[in-house]
Design a protein around this motif. Structure first.
Motif, PDB file in Angstrom:
ATOM      1  N   UNK A  98      21.914 -51.482   7.324  1.00  0.00           N
ATOM      2  CA  UNK A  98      22.182 -50.815   6.051  1.00  0.00           C
ATOM      3  C   UNK A  98      22.514 -49.344   6.247  1.00  0.00           C
ATOM      4  N   UNK A  99      21.958 -48.722   7.289  1.00  0.00           N
ATOM      5  CA  UNK A  99      22.146 -47.293   7.516  1.00  0.00           C
ATOM      6  C   UNK A  99      23.339 -46.983   8.431  1.00  0.00           C
ATOM      7  N   UNK A 100      23.901 -47.989   9.051  1.00  0.00           N
ATOM      8  CA  UNK A 100      25.000 -47.756   9.990  1.00  0.00           C
ATOM      9  C   UNK A 100      26.212 -47.131   9.287  1.00  0.00           C
ATOM     10  N   UNK A 101      26.626 -45.978   9.770  1.00  0.00           N
ATOM     11  CA  UNK A 101      27.801 -45.309   9.220  1.00  0.00           C
ATOM     12  C   UNK A 101      27.573 -44.601   7.896  1.00  0.00           C
ATOM     13  N   UNK A 102      26.331 -44.520   7.445  1.00  0.00           N
ATOM     14  CA  UNK A 102      26.019 -43.898   6.160  1.00  0.00           C
ATOM     15  C   UNK A 102      25.860 -42.385   6.329  1.00  0.00           C
ATOM     16  N   UNK A 103      26.517 -41.626   5.457  1.00  0.00           N
ATOM     17  CA  UNK A 103      26.411 -40.171   5.482  1.00  0.00           C
ATOM     18  C   UNK A 103      25.466 -39.631   4.415  1.00  0.00           C
ATOM     19  N   UNK A 104      25.443 -40.309   3.253  1.00  0.00           N
ATOM     20  CA  UNK A 104      24.639 -39.835   2.120  1.00  0.00           C
ATOM     21  C   UNK A 104      23.889 -41.010   1.507  1.00  0.00           C
ATOM     22  N   UNK A 105      22.709 -40.706   0.967  1.00  0.00           N
ATOM     23  CA  UNK A 105      21.837 -41.753   0.425  1.00  0.00           C
ATOM     24  C   UNK A 105      21.282 -41.324  -0.926  1.00  0.00           C
ATOM     25  N   UNK A 106      21.325 -42.234  -1.903  1.00  0.00           N
ATOM     26  CA  UNK A 106      20.507 -42.074  -3.101  1.00  0.00           C
ATOM     27  C   UNK A 106      19.202 -42.802  -2.831  1.00  0.00           C
ATOM     28  N   UNK A 107      18.099 -42.076  -2.940  1.00  0.00           N
ATOM     29  CA  UNK A 107      16.802 -42.618  -2.548  1.00  0.00           C
ATOM     30  C   UNK A 107      15.908 -42.798  -3.764  1.00  0.00           C
ATOM     31  N   UNK A 108      15.559 -44.046  -4.026  1.00  0.00           N
ATOM     32  CA  UNK A 108      14.609 -44.358  -5.083  1.00  0.00           C
ATOM     33  C   UNK A 108      13.204 -44.092  -4.557  1.00  0.00           C
ATOM     34  N   UNK A 109      12.315 -43.493  -5.367  1.00  0.00           N
ATOM     35  CA  UNK A 109      10.995 -43.087  -4.871  1.00  0.00           C
ATOM     36  C   UNK A 109      10.001 -44.235  -4.770  1.00  0.00           C
ATOM     37  N   UNK A 110       9.983 -44.879  -3.642  1.00  0.00           N
ATOM     38  CA  UNK A 110       8.974 -45.913  -3.393  1.00  0.00           C
ATOM     39  C   UNK A 110       7.726 -45.204  -2.873  1.00  0.00           C
ATOM     40  N   UNK A 111       6.716 -45.106  -3.706  1.00  0.00           N
ATOM     41  CA  UNK A 111       5.544 -44.296  -3.380  1.00  0.00           C
ATOM     42  C   UNK A 111       4.862 -44.781  -2.101  1.00  0.00           C
ATOM     43  N   UNK A 112       4.618 -43.840  -1.209  1.00  0.00           N
ATOM     44  CA  UNK A 112       3.896 -44.129   0.024  1.00  0.00           C
ATOM     45  C   UNK A 112       4.679 -44.861   1.080  1.00  0.00           C
ATOM     46  N   UNK A 113       6.010 -44.990   0.884  1.00  0.00           N
ATOM     47  CA  UNK A 113       6.786 -45.815   1.814  1.00  0.00           C
ATOM     48  C   UNK A 113       8.079 -45.153   2.265  1.00  0.00           C
ATOM     49  N   UNK A 114       8.178 -43.833   2.137  1.00  0.00           N
ATOM     50  CA  UNK A 114       9.452 -43.195   2.447  1.00  0.00           C
ATOM     51  C   UNK A 114       9.558 -42.679   3.883  1.00  0.00           C
TER      52      UNK A 114
END
Length: 275
Positions: free
Chosen positions: A58-74
């Motif tokens: 999922x992260x291969x070749x990714x430059x930018x990420x929208x990150x949903x706040x999964x508490x305690x798991x980032x």
């Protein structure tokens, strides 16, 4: 390539649409790609932020990420993102982090922000205030003609999920390290006033009926952690009889006015009527 986590959620779906409209290549990670229901142009991969060891594809070749706040798991995800060469993260946070007493919700978001800041990846925090969408929780009461809750005179400036997404999209397109965008809707409205607007839009008589804190806490605790329910009621109590702060952030970032509460209700009228 931009990766969207939480892509099947209320904000995430709007972010995906906004990025596609801007001509960006979008990848989404979700636990169940078969039921994601995302546009065909989106590359949808299976993944879980709680299991960062499986997020390599999922992260291969990714430059930018929208990150949903999964508490305690980032932390694990951020380590994997850093190793994969991600350059910027836009984190969905909460304006509760700015309260004098952040409470359970604010502290959970502060912890997420701290994890992102410590990762060494460029970042933007989108601190959303009260979501208008929370009021869809009233939909099940519409047929009775009475919406029940505590602290009916408590005023807030709730924000449309489409506006939260629009600010996040702009933050992904024009990444500025260290930026913080705190969002509200365009008007201060009590719960009683919001019920009145719903009534006008859907054409059904509605009234707000006050509940005691104790009864409201029991109801809310069935929907969220008790600590979160107690924090929410504390905030409502402190907002009684005041005018909520209205910030111009949505228009400043997106170049268009924020959606009004009436516009939001019109957009979701069918859901209120179905309730």
């Amino acid at each position: 390539m931009i990766l969207v986590t939480g892509a099947t959620g209320n904000v995430g779906r709007n972010i995906v649409r906004g990025l596609l409209d801007a001509g960006e290549k979008v990848r989404a990670v979700t636990r169940d790609p078969e039921t994601a229901g995302l546009p065909a142009e989106v590359e949808v991969l299976a993944g879980d932020l709680n299991r960062p060891e499986g997020l390599g594809p999922a992260l291969e070749g990714v430059e930018r990420v929208f990150l949903f706040p999964v508490f305690g798991a980032l932390d694990g995800f951020l380590s994997a993102a850093k190793a994969a060469g991600v350059q910027h993260v836009v984190l969905l946070s909460s304006s509760a982090v700015e309260f004098a007493e952040p409470g359970w919700i604010g502290q959970a978001h502060l912890d997420c922000e701290a994890s992102v800041a410590a990762s060494g990846i460029g970042h933007t925090f989108v601190r959303a205030g009260l979501f208008m969408r929370n009021d869809l929780g009233w939909a099940g009461q519409i047929a009775s003609g009475v919406v029940r809750g505590a602290y009916g005179t408590a005023a807030a400036a709730p924000v449309d999920e489409r506006d939260i997404a629009a600010v996040a999209v702009q933050s992904l397109l024009a990444a500025q390290d260290g930026s913080i965008h705190t969002l509200t809707g365009p008007e201060s409205l009590s719960q009683i006033a919001r019920v009145a607007i719903i009534s006008e839009v859907i054409g059904r008589p509605l009234r707000f009926e006050e509940l005691s804190r104790e009864v409201a806490l029991d109801h809310l605790s069935a929907q969220m952690p008790p600590e979160a329910a107690s924090f929410l009621l504390d905030q409502l109590a402190s907002w009684q009889g005041v005018t909520a702060e209205v910030l111009p952030t949505v228009e400043q970032v997106t170049g268009r006015p924020a959606h009004t509460y009436r516009e939001w209700v019109q957009h979701h009228a069918a859901e209120f009527l179905a309730g």
